[in-house]
Design a protein around this motif. Structure first.
Motif, mmCIF file in Angstrom:
data_model
loop_
_atom_site.group_PDB
_atom_site.id
_atom_site.type_symbol
_atom_site.label_atom_id
_atom_site.label_comp_id
_atom_site.label_asym_id
_atom_site.label_seq_id
_atom_site.Cartn_x
_atom_site.Cartn_y
_atom_site.Cartn_z
ATOM 1 N N ALA A 1 62.808 -42.283 81.766
ATOM 2 C CA ALA A 1 63.480 -41.481 82.617
ATOM 3 C C ALA A 1 63.112 -40.195 82.570
ATOM 4 N N SER A 2 63.092 -39.490 81.455
ATOM 5 C CA SER A 2 62.737 -38.101 81.423
ATOM 6 C C SER A 2 61.412 -37.849 82.107
ATOM 7 N N LYS A 3 60.612 -38.665 81.607
ATOM 8 C CA LYS A 3 59.193 -38.588 82.271
ATOM 9 C C LYS A 3 59.008 -38.730 83.675
ATOM 10 N N MET A 4 59.756 -39.780 84.287
ATOM 11 C CA MET A 4 59.863 -39.996 85.659
ATOM 12 C C MET A 4 60.485 -38.503 86.399
ATOM 13 N N MET A 5 61.362 -38.216 85.738
ATOM 14 C CA MET A 5 62.235 -36.918 86.254
ATOM 15 C C MET A 5 61.135 -35.750 86.320
ATOM 16 N N GLN A 6 60.485 -35.773 85.259
ATOM 17 C CA GLN A 6 59.391 -34.618 85.272
ATOM 18 C C GLN A 6 58.337 -34.595 86.455
ATOM 19 N N ASN A 7 58.086 -36.124 86.769
ATOM 20 C CA ASN A 7 57.026 -36.233 87.763
ATOM 21 C C ASN A 7 57.328 -36.501 89.082
ATOM 22 N N TYR A 8 58.846 -36.654 89.220
ATOM 23 C CA TYR A 8 59.369 -36.717 90.502
ATOM 24 C C TYR A 8 59.031 -35.873 91.223
ATOM 25 N N PRO A 9 59.337 -34.359 91.261
ATOM 26 C CA PRO A 9 58.937 -33.359 92.151
ATOM 27 C C PRO A 9 57.440 -33.340 92.686
ATOM 28 N N ILE A 10 56.513 -33.852 91.749
ATOM 29 C CA ILE A 10 54.978 -33.900 91.866
ATOM 30 C C ILE A 10 54.849 -34.914 93.043
ATOM 31 N N LEU A 11 55.250 -36.131 92.656
ATOM 32 C CA LEU A 11 55.025 -37.141 93.575
ATOM 33 C C LEU A 11 55.846 -37.063 95.081
ATOM 34 N N ASP A 12 57.091 -36.555 94.802
ATOM 35 C CA ASP A 12 57.788 -36.433 96.017
ATOM 36 C C ASP A 12 57.470 -35.439 97.037
ATOM 37 N N GLY A 13 56.902 -34.331 96.345
ATOM 38 C CA GLY A 13 56.839 -33.035 97.093
ATOM 39 C C GLY A 13 55.084 -33.343 97.637
ATOM 40 N N PHE A 14 54.274 -34.161 97.060
ATOM 41 C CA PHE A 14 53.100 -34.486 97.606
ATOM 42 C C PHE A 14 53.010 -35.261 98.869
ATOM 43 N N VAL A 15 53.932 -36.167 98.633
ATOM 44 C CA VAL A 15 54.033 -37.340 99.930
ATOM 45 C C VAL A 15 54.608 -36.530 101.068
ATOM 46 N N SER A 16 55.630 -35.588 100.826
ATOM 47 C CA SER A 16 56.207 -34.988 102.059
ATOM 48 C C SER A 16 55.574 -33.785 102.572
ATOM 49 N N ASN A 17 54.611 -33.236 101.653
ATOM 50 C CA ASN A 17 53.715 -31.909 102.190
ATOM 51 C C ASN A 17 52.688 -32.722 103.102
ATOM 52 N N SER A 18 52.188 -33.876 102.567
ATOM 53 C CA SER A 18 51.040 -34.257 103.074
ATOM 54 C C SER A 18 51.285 -35.303 104.320
ATOM 55 N N ARG A 19 52.675 -35.359 104.476
ATOM 56 C CA ARG A 19 53.178 -36.042 105.684
ATOM 57 C C ARG A 19 52.870 -37.793 105.746
ATOM 58 N N ILE A 20 52.773 -37.999 104.372
ATOM 59 C CA ILE A 20 52.451 -39.409 104.210
ATOM 60 C C ILE A 20 53.890 -40.308 104.504
ATOM 61 N N GLN A 21 53.661 -41.431 105.254
ATOM 62 C CA GLN A 21 54.839 -42.167 105.269
ATOM 63 C C GLN A 21 55.181 -43.086 104.174
ATOM 64 N N THR A 22 56.547 -42.807 103.994
ATOM 65 C CA THR A 22 56.897 -43.875 102.769
ATOM 66 C C THR A 22 57.261 -45.383 103.345
ATOM 67 N N ASN A 23 57.046 -46.232 102.528
ATOM 68 C CA ASN A 23 57.308 -47.744 102.932
ATOM 69 C C ASN A 23 57.926 -48.478 101.822
ATOM 70 N N GLY A 24 59.337 -47.829 101.274
ATOM 71 C CA GLY A 24 60.072 -48.570 100.350
ATOM 72 C C GLY A 24 60.805 -47.708 99.464
ATOM 73 N N GLN A 25 61.327 -48.210 98.355
ATOM 74 C CA GLN A 25 61.786 -47.530 97.160
ATOM 75 C C GLN A 25 60.725 -47.369 95.988
ATOM 76 N N PRO A 26 61.158 -45.935 95.459
ATOM 77 C CA PRO A 26 60.025 -45.965 94.125
ATOM 78 C C PRO A 26 60.336 -46.797 93.016
ATOM 79 N N PHE A 27 59.352 -46.800 92.522
ATOM 80 C CA PHE A 27 59.335 -48.022 91.618
ATOM 81 C C PHE A 27 58.451 -47.769 90.118
ATOM 82 N N ILE A 28 58.591 -48.459 89.166
ATOM 83 C CA ILE A 28 57.551 -48.345 87.899
ATOM 84 C C ILE A 28 57.008 -49.883 87.703
ATOM 85 N N GLU A 29 55.765 -49.703 87.340
ATOM 86 C CA GLU A 29 55.033 -51.101 86.748
ATOM 87 C C GLU A 29 54.534 -50.654 85.505
#
Length: 297
Positions: free
Chosen positions: A167-195
């Motif tokens: 969970a802590s690694k997810m929280m560390q990387n969440y701003p990177i992933l979320d910021g990139f998707v938002s700033n790039s205007r990529i359209q999300t298509n569901g809930q975050p997940f891990i595999e």
């Protein structure tokens, strides 16, 4: 005849005394019966031990054994936790405790008095048991049965960690992933997940992808950390987890346990889909994650 009996009895007593003083592996043995899977207990011991300032891990590379030493002001105690599955809902925990520097002294005095060693050992095990019960009250796993995971295209970051660090690694990387998707205007298509790509239960390590489902387009921006992939779906054994996502892996053990009980063959590489934003501050038992254990083809 009497002399032979007395001699035999003396030898038995001497052997027992020598075993008790010099061979017996622990000075004190505590036993607990817990309504939880061995994996859940193992991870809870590790989480509890990590909060102790005066504890050092000796052996943590087994699901059924965890060993550490706690340093007190006047001595060092060795704790070896052995976990055994009794049935589908119950596990036996044996805590083998030894005073490294005062073992023989404790064994001599314990049968005749309540020593400081015995008091301290009981207190430590009691504190852990209390924490374990509190933890078990703070999450819920509901095994649902066979379901399906849909195909998903996603942006993701590959991560390697222990289960405790997930969970802590997810929280560390969440701003990177979320910021990139938002700033790039990529359209999300569901809930975050891990595999989970690899889960080594003996070494307590996992390799997983932290994923954002996105709409696939012809030209996707390049990023030094973030990658893209199509995750293939399929049949999976499903559970619903309610609780803090730090311990959502408790559902992994429940699914493995139930799959074994039902003779369902699974990959052992779970997928977690998160429906609650932890930053919203709601009751943790209201957090929802769907946990899937894919079936073997």
């Amino acid at each position: 005849m009497l002399r032979r009996i007395l001699l035999s009895g003396s030898l038995v007593l001497l052997t027992a005394l020598l075993w008790y003083l010099f061979i017996k592996s622990e000075d004190y043995l505590a036993t607990l019966k817990v309504k939880a899977t061995p994996g859940t207990i193992n991870q809870t011991i590790k989480l509890w031990e990590s909060t102790l300032e005066n504890s050092d891990v000796i052996d943590q590379n087994k699901v059924d054994v965890f060993e550490h030493q706690i340093t007190f002001s006047d001595s060092v105690y060795n704790y070896k936790w052995a976990i055994e599955k009794i049935d589908d809902s119950l596990s036996l925990v044996q805590v083998h405790i030894k005073d490294i520097d005062n073992s023989i002294k404790n064994r001599l005095f314990m049968p005749f008095s309540n020593t400081d060693f015995e008091k301290r050992s009981k207190e430590t095990v009691f504190k852990f048991h209390k924490k374990l019960q509190e933890h078990l009250d703070n999450f819920k796993v509901t095994v649902m049965g066979i379901d399906s995971i849909t195909d998903t295209f996603c942006a993701y970051i590959p991560i390697k960690s222990t289960q405790l660090e997930k969970a802590s690694k997810m929280m560390q990387n969440y701003p990177i992933l979320d910021g990139f998707v938002s700033n790039s205007r990529i359209q999300t298509n569901g809930q975050p997940f891990i595999e989970v790509i690899e889960w080594n239960r003996e070494k307590d390590s996992i390799t997983y992808n932290f994923c954002y489902p996105i709409k696939k387009i012809d030209s996707l921006p390049i990023h030094k950390t973030i990658r893209y992939k199509e995750r293939k779906g399929g049949k999976a054994f499903k559970a619903i987890y309610n609780g803090n996502y730090i311990t959502s892996d408790r559902a992994w053990y429940s699914l493995l346990n139930e799959a074994e009980k039902r003779n369902i063959k699974v990959t052992g590489k779970p997928v977690e889909i998160f429906f609650t934003n932890p930053n919203m501050g709601s009751n943790e038992l209201e957090w929802i994650a769907n946990i899937y254990m894919p079936l073997l083809n």
